[in-house]
Scaffold this motif. Structure first.
Motif, PDB file in Angstrom:
ATOM      1  N   ASN A 242       0.816  -1.211   0.000  1.00 22.21           N
ATOM      2  CA  ASN A 242       0.000   0.000   0.000  1.00 22.21           C
ATOM      3  C   ASN A 242       0.852   1.264   0.000  1.00 22.21           C
ATOM      4  N   ASP A 245       1.744   2.045  -3.360  1.00 21.45           N
ATOM      5  CA  ASP A 245       0.586   2.154  -4.265  1.00 21.45           C
ATOM      6  C   ASP A 245       0.601   1.060  -5.336  1.00 21.45           C
ATOM      7  N   ASP A 247      -1.557  -1.178  -6.031  1.00 22.08           N
ATOM      8  CA  ASP A 247      -2.814  -1.267  -6.777  1.00 22.08           C
ATOM      9  C   ASP A 247      -2.871  -0.230  -7.890  1.00 22.08           C
ATOM     10  N   LYS A 248      -2.310   0.961  -7.627  1.00 23.62           N
ATOM     11  CA  LYS A 248      -2.276   2.020  -8.645  1.00 23.62           C
ATOM     12  C   LYS A 248      -1.309   1.649  -9.764  1.00 23.62           C
ATOM     13  N   ALA A 251      -3.051  -0.801 -11.981  1.00 24.09           N
ATOM     14  CA  ALA A 251      -4.062  -0.117 -12.791  1.00 24.09           C
ATOM     15  C   ALA A 251      -3.405   0.695 -13.909  1.00 24.09           C
ATOM     16  N   ASP A 252      -2.292   1.360 -13.597  1.00 24.65           N
ATOM     17  CA  ASP A 252      -1.575   2.143 -14.617  1.00 24.65           C
ATOM     18  C   ASP A 252      -1.058   1.235 -15.731  1.00 24.65           C
ATOM     19  N   ARG A 255      -3.963   0.282 -17.927  1.00 25.41           N
ATOM     20  CA  ARG A 255      -4.361   1.410 -18.787  1.00 25.41           C
ATOM     21  C   ARG A 255      -3.399   1.555 -19.965  1.00 25.41           C
TER      22      ARG A 255
END
Length: 266
Positions: A242, A245, A247-248, A251-252, A255
């Protein structure tokens, strides 16, 4: 039902094998167009006379045409099929990035289904998302979904634009899993486990977790809580994830995969 498969690479072979094993399509009802004719022992039981180097008039008698070539080869393939396909034949594409409209235009057909399968199709555990042209009716979609489901599971997307995100999620997804597994294996080796021990540790952990998640009614968040007791080792690791990040980052990455899928289809 008769099917023509254009391209006999990994996906072409996977679909042919799945159709035959499921007894959905008889081997003698599958025709294949491929640059290199296979050796008799590599035909999956399909008669050698059903293999061709170039498309012939037999294509006209097929109920469904499966495009399993590389997307960059599609223009050349389309020229070879010119005049051999009727408007009423169904075309199922497993080519990444090639739109339904382009396939309709190049092949002069109406019923086009565009799909995005993933690597799991090779062992019958694939995930495929598919979309279809407006001219494709419910009966057609039922037939196509049954064919696709011989390789695993599928989701129908009414909006074709969801095929690119599907590529980023399930199409590329197996590589994300392998990436995470590989990172865990390397970490285990640094702890002192041998390479083979680390492989077993990580492989069985993923296998157990996936099966547990499939058998459970709990959400992923709830399952995490069940493993991560307060003040314990798992919570300590999750705090690091965490803090960075993770999870970010995931996701990036997805994308970015989606953007590239859009670029390839342009």
């Amino acid at each position: 039902m008769k099917i023509a498969i254009i391209g006999f690479g990994n996906l072409g072979k996977t679909f042919a094998s799945s159709f035959i094993k499921s007894r959905f399509i008889k081997s003698e009802d599958i025709h294949v167009v491929t640059r290199t004719l296979p050796k008799p022992e590599m035909t999956l039981g399909i008669p050698m006379v059903n293999f061709q180097n170039i498309p012939s008039s037999e294509i006209t008698g097929m109920d469904i045409l499966i495009l399993a070539t590389k997307p960059q080869d599609f223009d050349v393939v389309a020229k070879g099929l010119n005049g051999l396909i009727s408007e009423e034949q169904m075309v199922l594409s497993v080519m990444a990035g090639v739109s339904i409209e382009k396939i309709k235009d190049k092949l002069n057909v109406k019923k086009v289904i565009r799909s995005m399968p993933n690597l799991g199709t090779q062992i019958g555990l694939g995930m495929t998302v598919f979309s279809a042209s407006a001219e494709t009716d419910r009966k057609d979609l039922f037939i196509i979904q049954n064919l696709i489901n011989t390789t695993g599971k599928s989701i129908y997307a009414e909006d074709e634009s969801l095929i690119n995100p599907a590529t980023a999620v399930s199409g590329s997804g197996p590589a994300y899993v392998f990436y995470f597994m590989n990172a865990m294996i390397k970490a285990a080796e640094k702890f002192g486990f041998t390479s083979s021990e680390a492989e077993v540790l990580v492989h069985q952990t993923f296998l157990g977790a996936i099966n547990l998640q499939s058998a459970s009614d709990l959400s992923n968040e709830e399952l995490i809580v069940k493993v991560a007791s307060k003040g314990g080792t798992t919570e300590s690791a999750l705090k690091v994830f965490n803090a960075h990040d993770l999870d970010k980052i995931i996701a990036d990455g997805m994308r970015s995969a989606n953007r590239r899928a859009i670029e390839l289809g342009a």
